[in-house]
Design a protein around this motif. Sequence first.
Motif, PDB file in Angstrom:
ATOM      1  N   ALA A 189       0.811  -1.212   0.000  1.00 46.43           N
ATOM      2  CA  ALA A 189       0.000   0.000   0.000  1.00 46.43           C
ATOM      3  C   ALA A 189       0.846   1.265   0.000  1.00 46.43           C
ATOM      4  N   ALA A 190       2.079   1.172   0.503  1.00 45.20           N
ATOM      5  CA  ALA A 190       2.944   2.353   0.577  1.00 45.20           C
ATOM      6  C   ALA A 190       3.860   2.493  -0.638  1.00 45.20           C
ATOM      7  N   LEU A 191       3.760   1.568  -1.575  1.00 46.74           N
ATOM      8  CA  LEU A 191       4.642   1.584  -2.735  1.00 46.74           C
ATOM      9  C   LEU A 191       3.889   1.994  -4.001  1.00 46.74           C
ATOM     10  N   GLU A 192       4.666   2.321  -5.023  1.00 43.61           N
ATOM     11  CA  GLU A 192       4.108   2.801  -6.285  1.00 43.61           C
ATOM     12  C   GLU A 192       3.674   1.609  -7.151  1.00 43.61           C
ATOM     13  N   GLY A 193       2.385   1.569  -7.499  1.00 43.69           N
ATOM     14  CA  GLY A 193       1.884   0.497  -8.347  1.00 43.69           C
ATOM     15  C   GLY A 193       1.705   0.955  -9.786  1.00 43.69           C
ATOM     16  N   ILE A 194       2.081   0.114 -10.726  1.00 40.07           N
ATOM     17  CA  ILE A 194       1.856   0.383 -12.157  1.00 40.07           C
ATOM     18  C   ILE A 194       0.604  -0.374 -12.556  1.00 40.07           C
ATOM     19  N   ARG A 195      -0.449   0.350 -12.913  1.00 35.66           N
ATOM     20  CA  ARG A 195      -1.764  -0.255 -13.113  1.00 35.66           C
ATOM     21  C   ARG A 195      -2.151  -0.365 -14.571  1.00 35.66           C
ATOM     22  N   MET A 196      -2.935  -1.390 -14.874  1.00 35.37           N
ATOM     23  CA  MET A 196      -3.573  -1.551 -16.185  1.00 35.37           C
ATOM     24  C   MET A 196      -4.982  -0.972 -16.106  1.00 35.37           C
ATOM     25  N   THR A 197      -5.220   0.098 -16.853  1.00 34.24           N
ATOM     26  CA  THR A 197      -6.522   0.767 -16.776  1.00 34.24           C
ATOM     27  C   THR A 197      -7.639  -0.019 -17.441  1.00 34.24           C
ATOM     28  N   ASN A 198      -7.296  -0.944 -18.325  1.00 36.08           N
ATOM     29  CA  ASN A 198      -8.332  -1.709 -19.022  1.00 36.08           C
ATOM     30  C   ASN A 198      -8.532  -3.105 -18.420  1.00 36.08           C
ATOM     31  N   VAL A 199      -8.027  -3.304 -17.203  1.00 40.88           N
ATOM     32  CA  VAL A 199      -8.220  -4.567 -16.489  1.00 40.88           C
ATOM     33  C   VAL A 199      -9.047  -4.293 -15.242  1.00 40.88           C
ATOM     34  N   ALA A 200     -10.210  -4.919 -15.167  1.00 37.97           N
ATOM     35  CA  ALA A 200     -11.088  -4.710 -14.012  1.00 37.97           C
ATOM     36  C   ALA A 200     -10.402  -5.170 -12.735  1.00 37.97           C
ATOM     37  N   GLY A 201     -10.516  -4.358 -11.683  1.00 31.61           N
ATOM     38  CA  GLY A 201      -9.950  -4.731 -10.400  1.00 31.61           C
ATOM     39  C   GLY A 201      -8.470  -4.478 -10.259  1.00 31.61           C
ATOM     40  N   SER A 202      -7.858  -3.726 -11.190  1.00 28.12           N
ATOM     41  CA  SER A 202      -6.411  -3.493 -11.116  1.00 28.12           C
ATOM     42  C   SER A 202      -6.031  -2.528  -9.995  1.00 28.12           C
ATOM     43  N   ASP A 203      -7.015  -1.936  -9.344  1.00 26.80           N
ATOM     44  CA  ASP A 203      -6.730  -1.039  -8.219  1.00 26.80           C
ATOM     45  C   ASP A 203      -6.609  -1.800  -6.896  1.00 26.80           C
ATOM     46  N   MET A 204      -6.565  -3.118  -6.978  1.00 27.15           N
ATOM     47  CA  MET A 204      -6.483  -3.958  -5.788  1.00 27.15           C
ATOM     48  C   MET A 204      -5.562  -5.148  -6.077  1.00 27.15           C
ATOM     49  N   VAL A 205      -4.708  -5.474  -5.101  1.00 29.53           N
ATOM     50  CA  VAL A 205      -3.906  -6.701  -5.195  1.00 29.53           C
ATOM     51  C   VAL A 205      -4.560  -7.750  -4.309  1.00 29.53           C
ATOM     52  N   VAL A 206      -4.853  -8.907  -4.887  1.00 30.32           N
ATOM     53  CA  VAL A 206      -5.440 -10.011  -4.129  1.00 30.32           C
ATOM     54  C   VAL A 206      -4.403 -11.127  -4.063  1.00 30.32           C
ATOM     55  N   LEU A 207      -3.958 -11.442  -2.846  1.00 29.17           N
ATOM     56  CA  LEU A 207      -2.890 -12.421  -2.662  1.00 29.17           C
ATOM     57  C   LEU A 207      -3.334 -13.539  -1.738  1.00 29.17           C
ATOM     58  N   ALA A 208      -3.011 -14.760  -2.114  1.00 32.37           N
ATOM     59  CA  ALA A 208      -3.290 -15.920  -1.264  1.00 32.37           C
ATOM     60  C   ALA A 208      -2.016 -16.292  -0.522  1.00 32.37           C
ATOM     61  N   ALA A 209      -2.094 -16.304   0.804  1.00 32.53           N
ATOM     62  CA  ALA A 209      -0.937 -16.638   1.635  1.00 32.53           C
ATOM     63  C   ALA A 209      -0.718 -18.146   1.672  1.00 32.53           C
TER      64      ALA A 209
END
Length: 309
Positions: A189-209
């Motif tokens: 959350a504190a780092l710079e993300g490079i996003r794909m504007t034409n991909v739904a949900g690119s404003d969120m990272v979903v990670l499985a631990a």
Amino acid sequence: MDRSDVTLERMRTFVRIAERGSLSAVARELGVGQSTVTRHLSELEAALGVPLLSRTTRRVTLTEEGQRYYAESLNILRLVELAGDAVRDTQRAAAGTIRLSCTASFGLLHVGRLLYAFQDRYPDITIDLSLSDTQVDLVREGMDMTIRLAPLTDSSLRLRTLGQSRRVLVAAPRYLQAHGRPTQPRDLAALEGIRMTNVAGSDMVVLAAPDGAVHRVPFAGRFRVDHGLAVREAVLAGRGIAQTHLWLVADLLAAGHLEVILPDYLLPSMPLSMLIVPERAGISRVRLLADYLVEAIATVPGMARTPGA
């Protein structure tokens, strides 16, 4: 005119007008003048004795008779091509043109070289490759098949699943040296993300631990793009972190230009699918390419074969 004037050439012209909705577009596609297309249509309507299309200054639509004739014409043209395949020997059957649409970045980095190998095997097959990240109407655009990175459910087309595309979080070493290496999902959350504007949900990272817990972390940044190759260049330039397909950056990872971050956490994979126009699926050259791509794409880095595909 009589029924002998119902030629395959005129029928093909009518079918493409019905699919494109424009006489001028068909003329450009066929490489002829619009007057030739208009003449083919007029001669076909005169031979049949019914109007097939309603034309205004703005649009072309099928009449009721035209709708029925279009459906029958598709069947006839498919049977004609299948008949041609049937009377050729195996090598000669592998001839003609295939029109393929593909997700742009995947096509540039991987599908192109796979098609070269396919054409080396079948030198009489011509490939017309269209690269686009927008949804393509295969019938309207005259395509035989498409490859797409997304769940596809179009019931009117024949679906073949090519596999699951693994995704990873990556960054350039110099970015990590300057801004720190995340050790927990919340650090993103504190780092710079490079996003794909034409991909739904690119404003969120979903990670499985590793323990199965799912982490959702906001993913924001000052650089957003709509093309995978631009993401590749931005992360390579040290502009931030990207969540991307492994096949997009596998060579950069192998060379040490990028690093996978949070490697113990998994991003959701994405299905890679092939859609084929049903009327084209039985054509030998289309079937050969479809079968070839199912096997060849399984060799692309980060592609996991779907069981039973």
